[in-house]
Design a protein around this motif. Structure first.
Motif, mmCIF file in Angstrom:
data_model
loop_
_atom_site.group_PDB
_atom_site.id
_atom_site.type_symbol
_atom_site.label_atom_id
_atom_site.label_comp_id
_atom_site.label_asym_id
_atom_site.label_seq_id
_atom_site.Cartn_x
_atom_site.Cartn_y
_atom_site.Cartn_z
ATOM 1 N N VAL A 161 0.659 -1.385 0.045
ATOM 2 C CA VAL A 161 -0.216 0.208 -0.120
ATOM 3 C C VAL A 161 0.907 1.328 0.143
ATOM 4 N N MET A 162 1.824 1.135 0.802
ATOM 5 C CA MET A 162 2.713 2.623 0.928
ATOM 6 C C MET A 162 3.542 2.902 -0.369
ATOM 7 N N ASN A 163 4.082 1.715 -0.754
ATOM 8 C CA ASN A 163 5.042 1.876 -2.043
ATOM 9 C C ASN A 163 3.936 2.501 -3.341
ATOM 10 N N TYR A 164 2.612 1.671 -3.241
ATOM 11 C CA TYR A 164 1.820 1.944 -4.253
ATOM 12 C C TYR A 164 1.352 3.474 -4.391
ATOM 13 N N ILE A 165 0.724 4.051 -3.145
ATOM 14 C CA ILE A 165 0.549 5.381 -3.063
ATOM 15 C C ILE A 165 1.697 6.357 -3.357
ATOM 16 N N ARG A 166 2.730 5.804 -2.846
ATOM 17 C CA ARG A 166 4.305 6.656 -3.146
ATOM 18 C C ARG A 166 4.405 6.855 -4.494
ATOM 19 N N LEU A 167 4.216 5.885 -5.318
ATOM 20 C CA LEU A 167 4.340 5.878 -6.738
ATOM 21 C C LEU A 167 3.159 6.709 -7.299
ATOM 22 N N LEU A 168 2.166 6.632 -6.960
ATOM 23 C CA LEU A 168 1.056 7.413 -7.504
ATOM 24 C C LEU A 168 1.385 8.906 -7.435
ATOM 25 N N THR A 169 2.218 9.434 -6.377
ATOM 26 C CA THR A 169 2.499 10.845 -6.294
ATOM 27 C C THR A 169 3.105 11.481 -7.638
ATOM 28 N N ASP A 170 3.868 10.190 -8.571
ATOM 29 C CA ASP A 170 4.298 10.901 -9.874
ATOM 30 C C ASP A 170 3.017 11.350 -10.784
ATOM 31 N N TYR A 171 1.906 10.895 -10.401
ATOM 32 C CA TYR A 171 0.711 11.324 -11.216
ATOM 33 C C TYR A 171 -0.232 12.188 -10.455
ATOM 34 N N LYS A 172 0.434 13.018 -9.720
ATOM 35 C CA LYS A 172 -0.240 13.922 -8.930
ATOM 36 C C LYS A 172 -1.411 14.858 -9.396
ATOM 37 N N ASP A 173 -0.874 15.639 -10.382
ATOM 38 C CA ASP A 173 -1.717 16.561 -11.251
ATOM 39 C C ASP A 173 -2.938 15.743 -11.889
ATOM 40 N N THR A 174 -2.589 14.750 -12.515
ATOM 41 C CA THR A 174 -3.416 13.799 -13.360
ATOM 42 C C THR A 174 -4.450 13.127 -12.277
ATOM 43 N N LEU A 175 -4.198 12.647 -11.276
ATOM 44 C CA LEU A 175 -5.083 12.118 -10.199
ATOM 45 C C LEU A 175 -5.875 13.127 -9.467
ATOM 46 N N ASN A 176 -5.338 14.182 -9.368
ATOM 47 C CA ASN A 176 -6.186 15.341 -8.843
ATOM 48 C C ASN A 176 -7.193 15.771 -9.784
ATOM 49 N N GLN A 177 -6.725 15.707 -11.072
ATOM 50 C CA GLN A 177 -7.922 16.174 -12.039
ATOM 51 C C GLN A 177 -9.009 15.061 -12.368
ATOM 52 N N ILE A 178 -8.679 13.917 -12.188
ATOM 53 C CA ILE A 178 -9.523 12.631 -12.188
ATOM 54 C C ILE A 178 -10.488 12.705 -11.137
ATOM 55 N N LEU A 179 -9.967 12.926 -9.975
ATOM 56 C CA LEU A 179 -10.557 12.669 -8.646
ATOM 57 C C LEU A 179 -11.304 14.024 -8.388
ATOM 58 N N GLU A 180 -11.182 14.977 -9.110
ATOM 59 C CA GLU A 180 -11.825 16.176 -8.475
ATOM 60 C C GLU A 180 -13.224 15.893 -8.034
ATOM 61 N N ASP A 181 -14.132 15.331 -8.662
ATOM 62 C CA ASP A 181 -15.280 15.503 -8.297
ATOM 63 C C ASP A 181 -15.618 14.093 -7.298
ATOM 64 N N ALA A 182 -14.518 13.447 -7.011
ATOM 65 C CA ALA A 182 -14.834 12.013 -6.286
ATOM 66 C C ALA A 182 -15.161 12.356 -4.819
ATOM 67 N N GLU A 183 -14.718 13.449 -4.141
ATOM 68 C CA GLU A 183 -15.110 13.881 -2.842
ATOM 69 C C GLU A 183 -16.719 14.061 -2.732
ATOM 70 N N ARG A 184 -17.359 14.133 -3.676
ATOM 71 C CA ARG A 184 -18.771 14.236 -3.780
ATOM 72 C C ARG A 184 -19.486 12.991 -3.559
ATOM 73 N N GLU A 185 -18.895 11.942 -4.038
ATOM 74 C CA GLU A 185 -19.368 10.611 -4.334
ATOM 75 C C GLU A 185 -19.189 10.069 -2.674
ATOM 76 N N GLU A 186 -20.293 9.430 -2.193
ATOM 77 C CA GLU A 186 -20.260 8.944 -0.820
ATOM 78 C C GLU A 186 -19.376 7.845 -0.826
ATOM 79 N N SER A 187 -19.123 6.854 -1.870
ATOM 80 C CA SER A 187 -18.353 5.622 -1.689
ATOM 81 C C SER A 187 -16.827 5.842 -1.420
ATOM 82 N N LEU A 188 -16.445 7.339 -1.972
ATOM 83 C CA LEU A 188 -15.470 7.741 -1.960
ATOM 84 C C LEU A 188 -14.999 8.903 -0.790
#
Length: 655
Positions: free
Chosen positions: A418-445
């Protein structure tokens, strides 16, 4: 169609037949031809082809009284032009292979044919005379000329196509990591650590290639202009599309992009699919930014004066290959949501985001609507797949169950993953934030729905969708670890296991890009959590043992003899308990050298101080023969703890 009278007909046909028979007989007996003989036969062949072609020329209409003088002049000119055209059409050799003089003569003849046809069209307006029949003949000649130009056009395109060498193209990359992705299970010790980001590069050098040799572009443009002005734009366009569509398909073959259906992708094992995705990410960028851009310029160079047709030619030639590339992206987007796919799917999403403006620009008109629409839809579906896969990753953590305790109480594979997985995801920070921008409004996430941390956790560090989800993931991980700790029967090992794993989590955040995302307050809080678990471990392990070294109850032991017996029994019990701890906890593992050293020092300070004080205080009551170990011995034994290799103190008693 009728015969065409030659200018100097043979006066005696029998002479021609006799000569022909003589040639046939000579060829039958002569197996080897001299150079001169070969030359005369080539000349004969050309003459025969010319005469055969003349026979097929549209029948000449002889001038009549009803034909105007102007029409009569046009007719004579048409006969001359027709002969020139048919001589070339009848020859199997491609005109543009014969040289510039032959090419120029043919183009002049075709242009004259076009002009004569236009004159006849003007002449035949509102008329129903023999000029109309002459016009039909002119159209026949022009059509034959155009058919040959169409073949010549496609032949020039094919014969002068430039080789595409993708290995000669370079990318600029700010990324230094070379990555591999491999199928990983939650129980693999290398989990999460085998993923790295591909150095696919973020910026492609500006490359515009000459897909067709520049020297023939003027000829192609000349042919196109002539065919378009003659009303044969569809035939010319189709010749271009045929030639370039095949070239574009060859380009995909050179780029090693396989034609895969959705069914093929869904059946593919992850290792093979991973390789295909990496190839696709590499290829689509070169294909769009280099090859398609060059294809667009080629179309502009040839058909630039005919804008609607220009766009049609480029789009019709390239649409199939682009759709083929996009169909692979679509297949991956709708495939299963394994966490190991997330990095590759984001790679695909990023490269599509990067080339999306290029696609929109090159396919900007109505004919390109389907390409633009499909690119947008694939991009959207890849984004949905990223969100769904991210959710599946968190669900996989929450549902990862164990039936047996983790050997040695060390850092669990799930924690590393888990920790290595999310650490490597930081390379995609801008992209992930763009994709997850509306995720906070979803109850499941929603992070607040499942966080085991205080609400203050969500106010620390970076404020972004990705930060919230990362903290939610670590909270889910900590809950899972807490459940796994309950599999140990020994309370000390429960705390030891949690100490190890919380320390690993806190250190991974502290010493990586995750620090900015989680924040210093989060790190301090979790440092406190692992220190609390360390204290709980020490209490569970040593409190009852060290209580044996206290003087509690000695005042009521009665006689001096009883006191000595109590002391000896307590000392014996201490040794037994210490040896049991040694036997067990040398098999426990702390992999981090700093944590290992800190816990050994802390244990030594408590145990050795208590032991030294006890022995020193009762040195008169306890004989040396009952002292198995010195304080230094105990200190050395404690240095063996947490090494992951179980040892025993049997037969190590001091003599």
């Amino acid at each position: 169609m009728g015969s065409y009278e030659t200018e100097h007909p043979s006066e005696n046909g029998s002479d021609l037949i006799a000569a022909a028979k003589h040639i046939v007989a000579a060829l039958g007996t002569n197996k080897v031809l001299s150079k001169d003989e070969k030359a005369i036969l080539v000349e004969l062949r050309t003459l025969l082809n010319t005469m055969a072609a003349i026979v097929d020329v549209p029948e000449t209409v002889e001038p009549s009284e009803s034909v105007t003088d102007e029409a009569s002049e046009i007719q004579l000119s048409l006969n001359t032009v027709s002969e020139k055209i048919m001589i070339r059409v009848s020859d199997e050799s491609m005109i543009w292979d014969l040289g510039p003089e032959d090419t120029s003569d043919y183009l002049k003849a075709v242009e004259e044919s076009r002009l004569l046809t236009e004159k006849l069209e003007d002449l035949c307006l509102d008329k129903d005379t023999e000029e109309v029949e002459l016009l039909r003949k002119a159209h026949d000649v022009l059509q034959i000329a155009m058919e040959r130009l169409e073949h010549e056009f496609e032949h020039i395109m094919v014969q002068n196509a430039q080789p595409f060498e993708p290995e000669c193209l370079s990318f600029r990359s700010n990324e230094g990591d070379a990555l591999v992705g491999s199928p990983i299970s939650m129980d693999n010790d290398s989990i999460g650590e085998s993923f790295h980001r591909d150095s696919v590069g973020k910026t492609l050098e500006d490359f515009i290639l000459d897909l067709v040799h520049p020297d023939v572009i003027p000829d192609l443009k000349h042919i196109a202009n002539l065919m378009f002005s003659s009303g044969y734009e569809r035939e010319c366009s189709q010749a271009y599309v045929n030639a370039r569509r095949n070239a574009l398909n060859r380009c995909l073959f050179i780029l090693e992009v396989e034609l895969l259906s959705i069914e093929d992708v869904l059946k593919m094992e992850w290792g093979s699919l991973d390789s295909q995705i990496k190839r696709w990410v590499w290829a689509i960028k070169k294909y769009v930014r280099v090859y398609l851009a060059s294809e667009k310029r080629l179309s502009d160079d040839i058909f630039g004066d005919f804008s609607p047709v220009n766009s049609f030619c480029f789009i019709d030639a390239s649409k199939g290959s682009v759709m083929q590339l996009l169909s692979f992206g679509d297949a991956v987007a709708v495939s299963s949501r394994q966490p190991e796919k997330l990095f590759r799917i984001i790679d695909m999403y990023e490269v599509l985001v990067e080339i999306h403006p290029d696609i929109n620009s090159m396919y900007s008109n109505e004919a390109g609507d389907s390409v633009r629409s499909e690119c947008y839809e694939v991009l959207r579906r890849l984004g949905d797949s990223v969100k769904a896969t991210f959710l599946e990753f968190k669900n996989a953590i929450a549902t990862n169950a164990s039936t047996n305790p983790f050997t040695g109480g060390g850092v669990h594979h799930l924690t590393r993953y888990v920790m290595n997985y999310i650490r490597l995801l930081t390379d995609y920070k801008d992209t992930l934030n763009q994709i997850l921008e509306d995720a906070e409004r979803e109850e499941s996430l929603s992070p607040s729905a499942d966080s085991i941390s205080s609400t203050d956790d969500w106010n620390q560090g970076e404020s972004s969708p990705m930060a919230s989800h990362f903290q939610s993931i670590t909270s889910t991980l900590l809950r899972n670890l807490d459940e796994k700790s309950k599999l140990y029967k020994d309370p000390a090992l429960q705390h030891f296991f949690l100490m190890n794993n919380i320390y690993y989590i806190a250190q991974k955040v502290k010493h990586s890009e995750l620090r900015d995302i989680f924040g210093n307050e989060w790190i301090k809080r979790h440092n406190g959590k692992f220190q609390q678990q360390a204290m709980n471990y020490e209490r569970a392990t040593w409190s009852s043992i060290l209580s044996l070294l206290k003087d509690d109850g000695l005042q009521n032991s009665g006689s001096n003899s009883n006191t000595k017996n109590v002391l000896k029994e307590r000392l014996r019990s201490f040794y037994v308990a210490f040896e049991e701890v040694y036997k067990n906890q040398t098999g426990w593992l702390i992999k981090d050298p700093q944590l290992q050293e800190d816990l050994r020092i802390s244990t030594s300070l408590k145990v050795i101080q208590a032991y030294r004080t006890f022995v020193g205080r009762h040195t008169n009551e306890i004989s040396d023969k009952y002292i198995r170990y010195t304080a230094d011995d105990l200190g050395n034994f404690i240095l063996d703890l947490f090494s992951g290799s179980q040892k025993s103190l049997n037969n190590t008693h001091r003599k």
